[in-house]
Scaffold this motif. Sequence first.
Motif, short mmCIF file in Angstrom:
data_model
loop_
_atom_site.label_atom_id
_atom_site.label_comp_id
_atom_site.label_asym_id
_atom_site.label_seq_id
_atom_site.Cartn_x
_atom_site.Cartn_y
_atom_site.Cartn_z
N UNK A 108 -31.34 16.95 11.73
CA UNK A 108 -31.32 17.98 10.70
C UNK A 108 -30.20 17.78 9.68
N UNK A 109 -29.10 17.21 10.10
CA UNK A 109 -28.01 17.03 9.15
C UNK A 109 -26.76 16.48 9.82
N UNK A 110 -25.89 15.91 8.97
CA UNK A 110 -24.60 15.39 9.44
C UNK A 110 -23.51 15.92 8.53
N UNK A 111 -22.45 16.44 9.13
CA UNK A 111 -21.34 16.99 8.36
C UNK A 111 -20.03 16.45 8.90
N UNK A 112 -19.00 16.67 8.12
CA UNK A 112 -17.68 16.22 8.53
C UNK A 112 -17.38 14.83 8.03
N UNK A 113 -16.58 14.10 8.77
CA UNK A 113 -16.12 12.78 8.37
C UNK A 113 -14.61 12.71 8.49
N UNK A 114 -14.10 11.52 8.62
CA UNK A 114 -12.66 11.33 8.79
C UNK A 114 -11.94 11.46 7.47
N UNK A 115 -10.89 12.25 7.44
CA UNK A 115 -10.11 12.41 6.22
C UNK A 115 -9.36 13.72 6.21
N UNK A 116 -8.75 14.00 5.08
CA UNK A 116 -7.93 15.20 4.97
C UNK A 116 -8.53 16.29 4.12
N UNK A 117 -9.78 16.15 3.72
CA UNK A 117 -10.41 17.15 2.87
C UNK A 117 -10.80 18.41 3.64
N UNK A 118 -11.22 19.45 2.91
CA UNK A 118 -11.57 20.72 3.55
C UNK A 118 -12.75 20.63 4.49
N UNK A 119 -13.63 19.66 4.30
CA UNK A 119 -14.78 19.47 5.19
C UNK A 119 -14.68 18.16 5.96
#
Length: 419
Positions: A108-119
């Motif tokens: 259905x979906x993928x969110x996030x990820x490595x980093x310093x952003x709000x998401x």
Amino acid sequence: MKLDNTGAGSRPRHWTTLAAAMLAAACLDGENPAPTVGSAEPGADFGADPAHLRAGPPRLRLGSASGEGQADFHDIAGVVMDRAAGVLVVANRGDATLRTFTLDGEWRGTRGGAGGGPRELGELTALFGYRGDSVVVYDGERGAASVWPYAGGEVRRVRMPIPPGDTLQSARLQGSMDDGRLVWAVPRPDRSVDEIGESHPLQVVIFLTSADGTGFDPVAETTGVRVFSYPGDAYISGRIPHSPQPFVLSGDSVLLFGSTERPRAERVTGGGMPLAPIEFSVPPVPLTAEDRETALAPIRAEMNRRLPAQLQSRIASTLEVWAFPDSFPPLGGVIAGDDGRVWVTDYRSRMDALRGEGEVSVWSVYAGPGSPGRDVEFPGGFDLLWADETEAVGVVRDEFDVEHVWIVPLLAGARSPGT
């Protein structure tokens, strides 16, 4: 809900890694495939021993090594399955993403990820369900939690609260209560005695954030309340302090499980009221001289490679008197079931599952205090991450070390232990 025994909520590492970390600290400080669906045969769960059951064949397998799909997993940190919402969420530590699927395995979906952003996340360390419409994620690098609704939208964040004047640090998220409060815990070893072979007390302090279910207010959510302090067993300097470790059960209960000497779960309500403990029938597994040498070899190699000669000599002399226990810890894994039951396995079985070894993986399920454990066999290499009364979810690694998420049915005999 996955519970971390090194630490809910992240995948456990071999105990030698923990030993190396402790030793260093002491010395330096003083892709989307079609799902496979099967059905369990009634009566195939009972073996010669009616108390020893077998889970059904997987009804769903997710996993791929293409490098391009949403079911390409690497170092899964946790899984949450929500039947009411029809959602399966997999926390993929390798790229710090949350992969959402239907209960039939449709992406259905993928969110996030490595980093310093709000998401984004620094380190996706643990995953828990939150109030039936979201998951709560622990970011080990930032030491903070974030709530991600299934339907997308705003990501809410909150840091671990430390009461005014308190010096507790390095708290870890352990889950959420039914009313939305987040549970944090801080281990507090007493380092006043530093001699090799001496006993050190270890305790765990539990904190709760406020119960504001509409969002995380930056003021209210940082006024944490200390609700419980569990004085754990003494442990020998040089041994790994496997206990106590706090987790959360459904029904507004905090669970502090385990002991280096007594395999049991101490229980306490979210208000701090002690409850009857759960006694686990988990026999100790002897630790052999070969196990000791297997543990020391990588420690020697790593320390010799990275540390100056003077400190190398100090470590070498310390290793000669390094205190090892006579057996592995009684508990290798603990899962707080979504139905309020508790699943445990012994330490050697958990390590074998992580390496994909063994013909079966055996976990014992307890309905509560006074209830006998019921042993349930899972496919070999099955590392249990989540369970309720009807199904269990775990990770299995194939011969190429590719991770697959399996959903397996729990047949009737495995649903009601002690009845």
